[in-house]
Design a protein around this motif. Structure first.
Motif, PDB file in Angstrom:
ATOM      1  N   LEU A 131       0.821  -1.212   0.000  1.00 59.72           N
ATOM      2  CA  LEU A 131       0.000   0.000   0.000  1.00 59.72           C
ATOM      3  C   LEU A 131       0.855   1.261   0.000  1.00 59.72           C
ATOM      4  CD1 LEU A 131      -2.808  -1.059   2.510  1.00 59.72           C
ATOM      5  CD2 LEU A 131      -3.136  -0.461   0.113  1.00 59.72           C
ATOM      6  N   VAL A 132       1.932   1.260   0.781  1.00 58.96           N
ATOM      7  CA  VAL A 132       2.812   2.426   0.819  1.00 58.96           C
ATOM      8  C   VAL A 132       3.502   2.609  -0.529  1.00 58.96           C
ATOM      9  CG1 VAL A 132       4.891   3.387   1.873  1.00 58.96           C
ATOM     10  CG2 VAL A 132       3.134   2.353   3.316  1.00 58.96           C
ATOM     11  N   ALA A 133       3.936   1.505  -1.150  1.00 57.80           N
ATOM     12  CA  ALA A 133       4.542   1.593  -2.481  1.00 57.80           C
ATOM     13  C   ALA A 133       3.528   2.112  -3.496  1.00 57.80           C
ATOM     14  CB  ALA A 133       5.070   0.224  -2.901  1.00 57.80           C
ATOM     15  N   LEU A 134       2.277   1.684  -3.362  1.00 57.58           N
ATOM     16  CA  LEU A 134       1.225   2.161  -4.251  1.00 57.58           C
ATOM     17  C   LEU A 134       1.000   3.657  -4.074  1.00 57.58           C
ATOM     18  CD1 LEU A 134      -1.019   1.621  -6.290  1.00 57.58           C
ATOM     19  CD2 LEU A 134      -2.494   0.927  -4.391  1.00 57.58           C
ATOM     20  N   LEU A 135       1.108   4.129  -2.831  1.00 62.09           N
ATOM     21  CA  LEU A 135       0.946   5.562  -2.578  1.00 62.09           C
ATOM     22  C   LEU A 135       2.023   6.361  -3.300  1.00 62.09           C
ATOM     23  CD1 LEU A 135      -0.745   7.630  -1.018  1.00 62.09           C
ATOM     24  CD2 LEU A 135       0.854   7.371   0.891  1.00 62.09           C
ATOM     25  N   ASP A 136       3.243   5.840  -3.342  1.00 60.04           N
ATOM     26  CA  ASP A 136       4.312   6.514  -4.085  1.00 60.04           C
ATOM     27  C   ASP A 136       3.957   6.604  -5.569  1.00 60.04           C
ATOM     28  OD1 ASP A 136       5.866   6.826  -1.810  1.00 60.04           O
ATOM     29  OD2 ASP A 136       6.954   4.947  -2.113  1.00 60.04           O
ATOM     30  N   LYS A 137       3.410   5.516  -6.106  1.00 62.25           N
ATOM     31  CA  LYS A 137       3.000   5.517  -7.513  1.00 62.25           C
ATOM     32  C   LYS A 137       1.897   6.547  -7.754  1.00 62.25           C
ATOM     33  CE  LYS A 137       0.807   2.547 -10.993  1.00 62.25           C
ATOM     34  NZ  LYS A 137       0.296   1.183 -11.287  1.00 62.25           N
ATOM     35  N   LEU A 138       0.939   6.605  -6.849  1.00 63.04           N
ATOM     36  CA  LEU A 138      -0.163   7.560  -6.996  1.00 63.04           C
ATOM     37  C   LEU A 138       0.327   9.002  -6.881  1.00 63.04           C
ATOM     38  CD1 LEU A 138      -2.884   5.717  -4.898  1.00 63.04           C
ATOM     39  CD2 LEU A 138      -2.817   5.977  -7.388  1.00 63.04           C
ATOM     40  N   ASP A 139       1.312   9.225  -6.017  1.00 63.00           N
ATOM     41  CA  ASP A 139       1.893  10.558  -5.872  1.00 63.00           C
ATOM     42  C   ASP A 139       2.474  11.021  -7.202  1.00 63.00           C
ATOM     43  OD1 ASP A 139       2.983  12.898  -4.927  1.00 63.00           O
ATOM     44  OD2 ASP A 139       4.539  11.942  -3.720  1.00 63.00           O
ATOM     45  N   ARG A 140       3.235  10.143  -7.859  1.00 60.90           N
ATOM     46  CA  ARG A 140       3.838  10.504  -9.144  1.00 60.90           C
ATOM     47  C   ARG A 140       2.767  10.729 -10.211  1.00 60.90           C
ATOM     48  NH1 ARG A 140       7.313   6.370  -7.345  1.00 60.90           N
ATOM     49  NH2 ARG A 140       6.274   4.845  -8.708  1.00 60.90           N
ATOM     50  N   ALA A 141       1.765   9.837 -10.225  1.00 62.96           N
ATOM     51  CA  ALA A 141       0.704   9.963 -11.232  1.00 62.96           C
ATOM     52  C   ALA A 141      -0.111  11.228 -11.021  1.00 62.96           C
ATOM     53  CB  ALA A 141      -0.201   8.738 -11.185  1.00 62.96           C
ATOM     54  N   SER A 142      -0.370  11.576  -9.766  1.00 60.25           N
ATOM     55  CA  SER A 142      -1.133  12.779  -9.449  1.00 60.25           C
ATOM     56  C   SER A 142      -0.385  14.026  -9.883  1.00 60.25           C
ATOM     57  CB  SER A 142      -1.430  12.821  -7.948  1.00 60.25           C
ATOM     58  OG  SER A 142      -2.048  14.025  -7.582  1.00 60.25           O
ATOM     59  N   LEU A 143       0.921  14.039  -9.641  1.00 56.30           N
ATOM     60  CA  LEU A 143       1.727  15.189 -10.059  1.00 56.30           C
ATOM     61  C   LEU A 143       1.752  15.304 -11.584  1.00 56.30           C
ATOM     62  CD1 LEU A 143       4.771  14.975  -7.605  1.00 56.30           C
ATOM     63  CD2 LEU A 143       3.071  16.797  -7.720  1.00 56.30           C
ATOM     64  N   ALA A 144       1.907  14.182 -12.267  1.00 53.59           N
ATOM     65  CA  ALA A 144       1.978  14.205 -13.726  1.00 53.59           C
ATOM     66  C   ALA A 144       0.664  14.667 -14.347  1.00 53.59           C
ATOM     67  CB  ALA A 144       2.352  12.827 -14.251  1.00 53.59           C
ATOM     68  N   ALA A 145      -0.461  14.240 -13.755  1.00 57.78           N
ATOM     69  CA  ALA A 145      -1.769  14.579 -14.319  1.00 57.78           C
ATOM     70  C   ALA A 145      -2.328  15.875 -13.748  1.00 57.78           C
ATOM     71  CB  ALA A 145      -2.753  13.445 -14.050  1.00 57.78           C
ATOM     72  N   GLN A 146      -1.658  16.400 -12.695  1.00 54.73           N
ATOM     73  CA  GLN A 146      -2.167  17.606 -12.014  1.00 54.73           C
ATOM     74  C   GLN A 146      -3.608  17.400 -11.561  1.00 54.73           C
ATOM     75  OE1 GLN A 146      -0.258  20.723 -11.373  1.00 54.73           O
ATOM     76  NE2 GLN A 146       1.171  19.017 -11.628  1.00 54.73           N
ATOM     77  N   ARG A 147      -3.839  16.244 -10.925  1.00 54.10           N
ATOM     78  CA  ARG A 147      -5.176  15.928 -10.426  1.00 54.10           C
ATOM     79  C   ARG A 147      -5.097  15.468  -8.981  1.00 54.10           C
ATOM     80  NH1 ARG A 147      -8.157  11.735 -14.241  1.00 54.10           N
ATOM     81  NH2 ARG A 147      -9.692  11.985 -12.555  1.00 54.10           N
TER      82      ARG A 147
END
Length: 232
Positions: free
Chosen positions: A205-221
């Protein structure tokens, strides 16, 4: 103890991750952090044996101990035993001059007699030298497959802290805390979605949060349920 090197692949020294700190550890056992603080601050303090199943936070606390020790001006070393398996004596010899040592994952060398003898010798020398030591393992000394009775006996003399797996409320606290430290906002709906539709293993779950952090920054969402559906 000699100061021989052990090769670059064994990370005796590293930059301790900023989210691996005592204040970010969710639901520690009562009194555990006070015992760890004492291990940092007082030479000759009671040594600690930290036991718990996989993903209960043993490595988090071992790294936090080393980071806090260095903040107190004490020289600390973290050694993952899985990285040292097969050459434990060489790895432990390289710890000369440290004040606080965290040996993480003793089960990795259980059953390897030469490694166990090396750890037994280190334990005795470290006691005599006044080092402060934290051991971690997935079980109590008699339950991880050690073959050297004298080593089991030494480890059983340490102060023991037991870590239990977190329930869903605890996992939710961890994810919310890690998200806040990254400047992310995870509302209850997004947290519930993650906990019911993804791997419930805390490390995953923590590793997934890192992935979501990057995706959120890239998509600005923001991280919302629709965004989670689109990413995952």
């Amino acid at each position: 103890m000699t100061g021989q090197g052990i090769g670059p692949q064994i990370p005796l020294a590293l930059r301790y991750p900023p989210d691996q700190r005592f204040d970010s550890f969710i639901r520690p056992p009562e009194g555990a952090l006070a015992l760890l603080d004492e291990l940092i601050a007082r030479p000759g303090a009671e040594w600690i044996y930290l036991a718990g199943a996989s993903r209960t936070g043993k490595t988090h606390l071992a790294l936090a101990l080393c980071a806090a020790a260095e903040q107190h001006g004490r020289r600390a070393a973290y050694l993952p035993m899985a990285a040292a398996a097969g050459r434990v004596r060489e790895a432990l010899d390289a710890l000369e001059g440290h004040d606080v040592v965290a040996l993480d994952g003793l089960e990795a060398i259980a059953g390897e007699r030469e490694d166990e003898v090396a750890l037994f010798d280190f334990h005795n020398r470290a006691r005599a030298a006044g080092l402060n030591v934290l051991y971690t393992a997935r079980g109590i000394p008699s339950g991880i497959g050690l073959v050297l009775p004298d080593l089991r006996s030494r480890l059983q003399q340490c102060m023991r802290i037991m870590l239990d797996p977190l329930d869903d409320d605890g996992r939710r606290e961890v994810l919310r805390d890690r998200a806040q430290r990254r400047g992310l906002v995870l509302d209850d709906a997004a947290l519930d979605w993650l906990l019911t539709r993804t791997d419930r293993d805390l490390g995953a779950l923590v590793a997934l949060l890192d992935k979501l952090d990057r995706a959120s920054l890239a998509a600005q969402r923001r991280i919302t349920v629709p965004f989670l559906r689109s990413v995952l």
